[in-house]
Enzyme design. Structure first.
Site, short mmCIF file in Angstrom:
data_model
loop_
_atom_site.label_atom_id
_atom_site.label_comp_id
_atom_site.label_asym_id
_atom_site.label_seq_id
_atom_site.Cartn_x
_atom_site.Cartn_y
_atom_site.Cartn_z
N ASP A 46 0.84 -1.19 0.00
CA ASP A 46 0.00 0.00 0.00
C ASP A 46 0.88 1.24 0.00
O ASP A 46 2.04 1.17 -0.35
CB ASP A 46 -0.92 -0.02 1.23
CG ASP A 46 -0.15 -0.38 2.50
OD1 ASP A 46 0.99 0.09 2.65
OD2 ASP A 46 -0.68 -1.14 3.34
N HIS A 412 1.03 -9.12 -3.98
CA HIS A 412 0.07 -8.13 -3.46
C HIS A 412 0.78 -6.78 -3.28
O HIS A 412 1.22 -6.43 -2.20
CB HIS A 412 -0.51 -8.62 -2.12
CG HIS A 412 -1.55 -7.72 -1.53
ND1 HIS A 412 -2.91 -7.93 -1.71
CD2 HIS A 412 -1.45 -6.61 -0.77
CE1 HIS A 412 -3.58 -6.99 -1.07
NE2 HIS A 412 -2.72 -6.18 -0.48
N ASP A 460 -0.65 -18.43 -4.66
CA ASP A 460 -0.16 -17.27 -5.40
C ASP A 460 -1.36 -16.48 -5.93
O ASP A 460 -1.66 -16.48 -7.12
CB ASP A 460 0.75 -17.73 -6.55
CG ASP A 460 1.48 -16.56 -7.21
OD1 ASP A 460 1.39 -15.43 -6.68
OD2 ASP A 460 2.11 -16.77 -8.25
N GLU A 469 1.89 -10.75 0.04
CA GLU A 469 2.29 -9.34 0.20
C GLU A 469 3.74 -9.23 0.67
O GLU A 469 4.14 -9.87 1.64
CB GLU A 469 1.39 -8.61 1.19
CG GLU A 469 1.70 -7.11 1.24
CD GLU A 469 0.70 -6.32 2.05
OE1 GLU A 469 0.61 -5.11 1.83
OE2 GLU A 469 0.01 -6.90 2.90
#
Length: 486
Positions: A46, A412, A460, A469
């Site tokens: 993020d 991710h 995955d 992530e």
């Protein structure tokens, strides 16, 4: 680690799919005194900048350079890794008044996140919030005062925030609030450790090294004067929750002693009462596990270094001997909770460092009860763990992206999953890339993902951050441990 870089990209950036991002952090928040907060590193997939885990990552990376600078230089990476550390410490110096001797606040984090929506999304996705972990990685919450921002109504869509939106950091156009803290001993002491350890890395640059030392002293004083955990009594306890600040006192004081030679820091680091509060004299499932939340094992190894090489004697010997004898517990892991590999590589790094300390001190090994273990056992343990991560496992999968032929392709990570094609995808516009079954268009080379479950299972799938992530912490830890055993 440049895949996590925030702000105007440095000259040493070599990630073609990254660009300048969030260069105006701090400017739009009228509640903070700190207006230039660009730079630093995002936490994971993020665009949040959590200063607590970020500080720990820089501390550990500096430690690896201090111990293994010759290896970095032989690999042609010494200047590069120093640039990475400086990018972090330059940012930290922006988050408090580093020229002052006394301060009353530091910046804790920068992000916009809707906690209620995140909880609902987690429930809908069937992800666990039990225990000390939230999703793929532990979100730190007890070092700073936390503000919840945004709406909890997921039916109509919350305001844009750093978890609800799936955007390249370069395209973020929503306001990013700044959270300050005025009573956050754990955050301040960890930041002090980061600056103090980095000052040793940059000892050849006297002016910059002294600036870092001064900032470390100021932060550590603040941590001691303004006691408190930043998540106490707040919803922040859901995220990166700090369980104590006593281990940061030992850790920060140890690094300040190494950086300054001031015995007052050594006296504090070896005070039995502080060690007791830090959990040095009892066990438990997480005893000896080095992480962003618990630095005790790292501090024990650092102080064992002093006992092995310097033999400081009275009044430090008793606690140093205790720490030295307890380092054998450092290879425990996180008992099946999410993101196991971060703890594995931290343990591998400590095992290698301690093994090297014993060999340098002509100490062949140690006794654990009636059994004798050679120093080579620690290094062999570290090697097997790194081998597992790089592909010597039941799935024959490398959990470091770009290493080998079989590694995760659906990582991710917002920037890696969205193509750099001159198209700006808004908050929800990026969801099609998040939910796509196609491999990421950008390879986040060198990133270590969360890793398999306790049964060696791995999925995955981009939306399952418990497996796929990457984090700044994990990437740093992998780098440091690989260098240590090289």
């Amino acid at each position: 680690m440049l895949q996590f870089t925030a702000g105007k990209l440095p000259k040493h950036n070599n990630v073609s799919w990254r660009g300048n991002s969030c260069v105006n952090d701090g400017e739009s928040d009228s509640s903070t005194l700190f207006k230039d907060l660009s730079g630093g590193y995002y936490d994971a997939g993020d665009a949040i900048k959590f200063n607590f885990p970020q500080s720990f990552a820089m501390t550990m990376l500096s430690w690896s350079v201090i111990e293994y600078s010759a290896k970095y230089e032989a690999a042609g990476e010494l200047n590069h890794v120093k640039d990475i550390i400086k990018w972090g410490t330059d940012y930290f110096l922006k988050t408090f008044n580093h020229t002052a001797d006394t301060i009353d606040r530091v910046v804790a984090q920068e992000f916009l996140i809707d906690v209620q929506s995140l909880l609902l999304q987690s429930i809908f996705m069937g992800l666990s919030l039990k225990g000390k972990f939230f999703g793929q990685h532990k979100y730190k919450a007890s070092v700073f005062s936390y503000r919840q921002v945004g709406k909890g109504d997921t039916s109509g869509g919350p305001d844009p925030n750093d978890h609800y939106c799936w955007m390249r950091p370069e395209d973020i156009d929503y306001v990013r609030p700044v959270t300050e803290c005025h009573s956050c001993s754990d955050l301040a002491a960890e930041m002090a450790a980061a600056l103090a350890s980095a000052s040793i890395v940059f000892k050849d640059n006297k002016a910059y090294s002294q600036k870092l030392v001064h900032g470390a002293k100021t932060l550590f004083k603040f941590s001691r004067d303004q006691r408190g955990r930043y998540s106490t009594g707040t919803e922040a306890a859901i995220f990166y929750n700090s369980t104590s600040y006593w281990d940061e006192f030992v850790w920060g004081a140890t690094w300040l002693y190494y950086a300054t030679g001031n015995n007052s820091y050594l006296q504090l680091a070896t005070t039995p009462g502080i060690a007791k509060h830090a959990g040095a004299f009892w066990g438990g499932p997480y005893y000896g596990v080095l992480s962003w939340d618990n630095k005790l094992a790292g501090a024990q190894v650092l102080l064992s270094r002093m006992r092995l090489f310097l033999s400081p004697g009275y009044p430090y010997e008793e606690i140093l001997r205790t720490f030295h004898n307890q380092t054998r517990g450092m290879i425990q892991l996180n008992h099946g909770a999410p993101q196991p590999l971060q703890y594995v590589v931290n343990a591998a790094f400590l095992a290698t460092v301690f093994s090297d300390y014993m060999k340098a001190a002509d100490t062949p090994g140690w006794y654990c009860g009636p059994h004798f273990y050679s120093a080579d056992v620690l290094r062999e343990f570290a090697q097997t763990q790194i081998n597992y991560i790089l592909g010597k496992n039941p799935r024959k999968m490398s959990y470091v992206v770009g290493f080998g032929n079989h590694y995760p392709k659906h990582v991710h990570h917002r920037g890696a999953s969205i193509p750099k094609n001159k198209v700006k995808y808004n908050c929800k516009g990026g969801w099609k890339w998040r939910d796509s079954s196609k491999p990421n268009p950008n390879t986040i080379v060198g990133a270590m993902v969360s890793g398999p479950d306790r049964h060696d299972g791995f999925h995955d799938v981009r939306t399952n951050y418990n497996y796929t992530e990457p984090t700044l912490l994990a990437m740093q830890a992998c780098c440091s441990s690989c260098c240590s055993i090289w």
